[in-house]
Design a protein around this motif. Structure first.
Motif, mmCIF file in Angstrom:
data_model
loop_
_atom_site.group_PDB
_atom_site.id
_atom_site.type_symbol
_atom_site.label_atom_id
_atom_site.label_comp_id
_atom_site.label_asym_id
_atom_site.label_seq_id
_atom_site.Cartn_x
_atom_site.Cartn_y
_atom_site.Cartn_z
ATOM 1 N N ASN A 135 59.132 45.025 104.152
ATOM 2 C CA ASN A 135 59.046 44.226 105.373
ATOM 3 C C ASN A 135 57.788 43.368 105.329
ATOM 4 O OD1 ASN A 135 60.400 46.833 107.401
ATOM 5 N ND2 ASN A 135 61.377 44.900 106.936
ATOM 6 N N GLU A 152 60.161 47.783 109.929
ATOM 7 C CA GLU A 152 60.976 47.515 111.117
ATOM 8 C C GLU A 152 62.111 46.593 110.715
ATOM 9 O OE1 GLU A 152 58.791 45.963 114.435
ATOM 10 O OE2 GLU A 152 57.167 47.415 114.212
ATOM 11 N N GLU A 153 63.296 46.861 111.256
ATOM 12 C CA GLU A 153 64.471 46.046 110.919
ATOM 13 C C GLU A 153 64.317 44.596 111.352
ATOM 14 O OE1 GLU A 153 68.257 47.605 112.040
ATOM 15 O OE2 GLU A 153 67.833 49.572 111.175
#
Length: 198
Positions: A135, A152-153
């Motif tokens: 990320n 985090e997506e």
């Protein structure tokens, strides 16, 4: 010396730099500063923009390139951001020139500037291993993008590449390294062979 510091602090204060940059963009900016094309869609902090205008942005890095880069060696430029260092490399060397930037938003701007056959641009995160994804914490401006310590997506993913794999895939032996990757140079510790011919 005191006066110089005082004048510099006034010029680079938030208010003065904002006014100066606003007027420059309004009357003078034509999409290029000192031979570097800057996309109008790219957000650049006013202080950085002012440094670009007066030729002070990455000026120490440019000084080191002018002093130490030879014209007969391949170049690997990690964390190129707006392309200031690579523009200097372009003036000196026509050997293989690998440009790596972690921030996908800056890649298109780099592609505006570097189109020669010897120049290859990659959107990678330099890491201890290749073919993984991390990320990305995007910097608010062109500066400060880095690998996120908290996955985090919602954050963009960037493919990883070790420096040794980058060199191998581009058939680079002896090379000149420029690296400004926000502390990710620490991953070279896990990849010491990559620095043998640097």
């Amino acid at each position: 010396n005191f006066m110089k510091k005082l004048i510099t602090s006034i010029i680079f204060s938030k208010l003065v730099s904002s006014i100066f940059v606003f007027l420059y963009k309004l009357f003078f900016f034509k999409g290029k500063i000192h031979n570097v094309k800057i996309s109008k869609n790219l957000f650049i902090d006013n202080k950085v923009f002012l440094q670009l205008i007066i030729g002070k942005y990455e000026s120490f890095e440019v000084y080191l390139i002018k002093k130490y880069l030879l014209n007969d060696i391949d170049v690997v430029d990690l964390g190129d951001s707006l392309g200031i260092t690579s523009k200097e490399v372009e003036k000196i060397s026509n050997k293989k020139h690998i440009i790596v930037e972690i921030n996908p938003e800056l890649i298109e701007n780099l592609k505006l500037n570097f189109i020669k056959k010897n120049q290859i641009i990659y959107n990678y995160a330099i890491y201890s291993k290749s073919n993984d994804f991390v990320n990305l914490d995007l910097g608010f401006t062109n500066k400060g993008s880095k690998i996120s310590l908290i996955p985090e997506e919602s954050k963009p993913n960037v493919e990883t590449k070790s420096l040794s794999d980058l060199l191998s895939e581009n058939q680079i032996d002896d090379y000149f390294l420029i690296s400004d990757i926000e502390g990710a140079e620490a991953f070279f510790i896990h990849d010491p062979v990559s620095l043998v011919n640097c």
